[in-house]
Structures are given as C-alpha cells and as structure tokens.
Design an enzyme around this catalytic site. Structure first.
Site, PDB file in Angstrom:
ATOM      1  N   GLU A 198       0.815  -1.216   0.000  1.00 30.00           N
ATOM      2  CA  GLU A 198       0.000   0.000   0.000  1.00 30.00           C
ATOM      3  C   GLU A 198       0.851   1.268   0.000  1.00 30.00           C
ATOM      4  O   GLU A 198       0.540   2.232  -0.688  1.00 30.00           O
ATOM      5  CB  GLU A 198      -0.961   0.017   1.192  1.00 30.00           C
ATOM      6  CG  GLU A 198      -2.139  -0.930   1.052  1.00 30.00           C
ATOM      7  CD  GLU A 198      -3.003  -0.645  -0.176  1.00 30.00           C
ATOM      8  OE1 GLU A 198      -3.067   0.513  -0.620  1.00 30.00           O
ATOM      9  OE2 GLU A 198      -3.595  -1.598  -0.702  1.00 30.00           O
ATOM     10  N   TYR A 241      -6.853   6.599   4.041  1.00 28.95           N
ATOM     11  CA  TYR A 241      -6.973   5.589   2.997  1.00 28.95           C
ATOM     12  C   TYR A 241      -6.209   4.318   3.369  1.00 28.95           C
ATOM     13  O   TYR A 241      -6.747   3.206   3.343  1.00 28.95           O
ATOM     14  CB  TYR A 241      -6.473   6.107   1.639  1.00 28.95           C
ATOM     15  CG  TYR A 241      -6.174   4.936   0.735  1.00 28.95           C
ATOM     16  CD1 TYR A 241      -7.224   4.229   0.157  1.00 28.95           C
ATOM     17  CD2 TYR A 241      -4.875   4.457   0.577  1.00 28.95           C
ATOM     18  CE1 TYR A 241      -6.983   3.081  -0.587  1.00 28.95           C
ATOM     19  CE2 TYR A 241      -4.629   3.320  -0.161  1.00 28.95           C
ATOM     20  CZ  TYR A 241      -5.678   2.635  -0.738  1.00 28.95           C
ATOM     21  OH  TYR A 241      -5.433   1.487  -1.441  1.00 28.95           O
ATOM     22  N   ASP A 269      -9.884   6.261  -2.316  1.00 32.51           N
ATOM     23  CA  ASP A 269      -8.674   6.700  -3.019  1.00 32.51           C
ATOM     24  C   ASP A 269      -9.100   7.318  -4.352  1.00 32.51           C
ATOM     25  O   ASP A 269     -10.297   7.521  -4.582  1.00 32.51           O
ATOM     26  CB  ASP A 269      -7.713   5.512  -3.225  1.00 32.51           C
ATOM     27  CG  ASP A 269      -8.218   4.555  -4.294  1.00 32.51           C
ATOM     28  OD1 ASP A 269      -9.420   4.602  -4.629  1.00 32.51           O
ATOM     29  OD2 ASP A 269      -7.406   3.771  -4.808  1.00 32.51           O
TER      30      ASP A 269
END
Length: 347
Positions: free
Chosen positions: A33, A116, A134
């Site tokens: 991520e 996020y 996002d």
DNA sequence: ATCCAGTAAC
DNA sequence: GTTACTGGAT
C-alpha cells in the site's frame, strides 16, 4: 444485484493476479500500500518484490538503516514514504512487539498511514468494515452518482467518504474495497473508460448523461516555484565530493553534489565570484566543463539544473560534504537527476 | 502540459 | 484549511 455485488462479481472474474492479493499479512499489505501510493502497479511491482525479499518481516525492516531504505526506494519518488516506513516499522517493533496491527484505530497512528491506507490495511488484513477512498473510488462514485463536488475540496472529501461508507459491503469489506478500486483502475479509468463492459452502466449517471469526461471534478492546483541549482562536481579520480541533503527540502536526507542555489540562471562569471563559491572553492575557481541548464519538473517546483565540473580541490568543506569512493557511490540514495548525471559522467 | 493507488507539515 | 512532495505515461 446491488452496486457492491455487481462490482465484486466483476472483480472475482477479472482481477489482476498481484502478489499482495495472496496474503492477509498486514505487514506485506502495508508494504504494497505504501509503495502504491501515487504510484502505478507496473512501476511499484519491482520495488514491492525488492522490499519483500530484503525484509521478509517487519522486524527485519525495523532493523534497517535509513540509507538502505532510501537506496531501495531510489527512483520511486515521494521519498518521505520510505523514511516514514522506517519510523513505522520501528514503532511496530517497539509498541506491538513486531506484530503489525490490523485495526484501523491502531494503524492510523502510524507514520505514513493516513485514512486511505489505514482503511485498506484494516479491511484487507482483518476484514474490518472500513471503506477506502482513493483516487479510483472518487472517480467511480463521482461518475456513478453524478457528484460534481470537487474531490479535493474539504466538503467533497467528506461527502465522498460518506457515500463510500453507504455503499460498503460491511460483511466483506476486503472484497468490496478491492473490487471498487480494481474496477476504477481497469474499467472506470480516468481516460477512455470501458463503459461498454461496465456492469453498472445502466444506473450510472455519467454514462446516462455522457459525462464521464467531466467527472470527477477537481479544483485546479497552484503555481509552481522556479529554482536554479548550480551543482559542482569535484573528483580526484577515486572519490567524488558529495553532499547529504538536509531534512527540510526536497530529496530530504538523500545525496547530491555541492550546490549553489541562485535566483535565476547565473552567468558563469557571476557564479565564480558568488560569495559561497569563493568561500568553498577559493578565489581561483577552475572550471573544467559546464553543462547546459536542464529543466527538471516536480509537482510544485521547476528546477533549472546545471552541472559544473571543477578542477581544483575545494578550500573548505561544508559539514555535510563527504568524499565518497566512486565504487561506493551505488550505495547512496540519489534523486533521479543526480543519478542520471553521475551515471553518464562515470560511464 | 496534464494526470495519477495520499500524507504530513505548515 | 492549504500546500509540498516524484516520476512516468500520455
């Protein structure tokens, strides 16, 4: 089928096979991520493999030195991501005994993890019912619902988070979140969306009103700052004089060359008599070669960069200047411009 | 030139 | 609340 079911159905049949989709290990998901923030999968993938192999567990990551991390990160941009990762790995080591947290409330406290990323890790690793928002989610929701509120306004951010929460399949947030984002990346693309194969097009505002090109709405951004960097390269044949950049500017803690920043493109004779140049290189600065001024574009800065190779050893050194052996150069984290220049210079 | 898988610092 | 960070693709 509702919106979530349609997209999940599409996702299970069409998703890309990506390495981080085979695990619920919060550490591996975190790695992916952070690397993928503001970064395309194709560009981030090799970095993901490199990091996952070098640091198989967060404990290994926490034991690394900042230079190693920045070096592995080299070329990916947004270098604070790398520095924040190290801080977070060490926090996880100290606060959670090396066991990476999986709950949103714990994740959001870590460095480099915002709303996020906390929602992404929490849902992917433990199926916690948090909706991710996002760039993909903004686009899909703006088009599907016909929301013209700018996605980068405060009101817009609140509104989209609210809508994302409404749509979330709370029984399986992991699948839902990944489905919406993958759908946004593969079908509901920024340009030339594949509406022809979209499973929800008949309910989609933008499809019905032919408005995909005008959604989402984004406020125009700010002007860029012009900066002029005059880099000095001194080498004795074996070593190159390098500068470690400070914390407060672009490319923080990475290495470049001794540099004088000027207000504009300085004429060479101005540069030679510049107080800083005189201070470090002496009155009789001998220039071997001087490159063209090249433009390097960042988000909010345009850098006009020139490289000047000098023949004589500097008379005094700044504290963050170091003579680096040429063969050790490859261990230093460098920005793209510096890397390319040195690569050309040495080969 | 513009766009893009966000976050932290101010 | 606003602004600064990258590099690569188009």
């Amino acid at each position: 089928m509702n919106f979530s079911d349609e997209l999940v159905n599409w996702y299970t049949q069409n998703k890309r096979d990506l390495p981080w989709r085979h695990t619920t290990d919060a550490y591996i998901i975190w790695l992916s991520e952070i690397i993928l923030q503001q970064t395309r999968v194709e560009q981030g993938l090799p970095y993901f493999y490199r990091f996952a192999e070098t640091y198989p567990a967060v404990t290994d990551f926490a034991a690394a030195e900042e230079n190693e991390i920045l070096k592995l990160w080299q070329g990916l941009g947004y270098y604070s991501r790398g520095r924040n990762m190290l801080k977070t790995a060490r926090m996880v080591q100290d606060l959670y005994g090396g066991k990476f947290p999986t709950r949103y409330a714990d994740l959001i406290k870590l460095k480099g993890i915002g709303e996020y990323t906390a929602a992404a890790i929490a849902s992917f690793s433990s199926n916690e019912a948090k909706a991710v928002v996002d760039g993909n989610v903004y686009r899909v929701l703006a088009r599907y619902l016909g929301i013209f509120e700018p996605i980068n306004s405060t009101a817009g951010k609140k509104l989209f988070q609210l809508k994302a929460n409404d749509f979330l399949n709370k029984k399986n947030s992991a699948l839902h979140n990944q489905a919406v984002m993958e759908f946004g990346a593969m079908v509901c693309k920024p340009k030339n969306p594949a509406c022809g194969i979209c499973p929800v097009r008949l309910d989609c505002y933008a499809f019905k009103h032919n408005a995909t090109t005008s959604l989402p709405v984004k406020l125009k951004t700010v002007k860029v700052r012009q900066r002029y960097f005059n880099y000095f390269l001194y080498t004795d044949g074996e070593h190159i004089l390098m500068n470690k950049r400070d914390e407060s500017d672009i490319w923080a803690n990475m290495y470049d060359l001794p540099m004088i920043e000027t207000d504009g493109i300085a004429p060479v004779n101005k540069l030679i008599t510049h107080p800083e140049a005189v201070n470090y290189f002496g009155e009789a600065l001998e220039i071997s070669t001087i490159s063209e001024v090249k433009k390097h574009i960042l988000t909010h800065q345009q850098l006009y960069i020139r490289f000047i190779t000098i023949a004589k050893q500097p008379v005094s050194l700044k504290p963050n200047w170091f003579f680096i052996k040429v063969e050790n150069l490859q261990t230093l984290p460098l920005s793209k411009v510096i890397f390319i220049f040195l690569d050309n210079f040495l080969n």
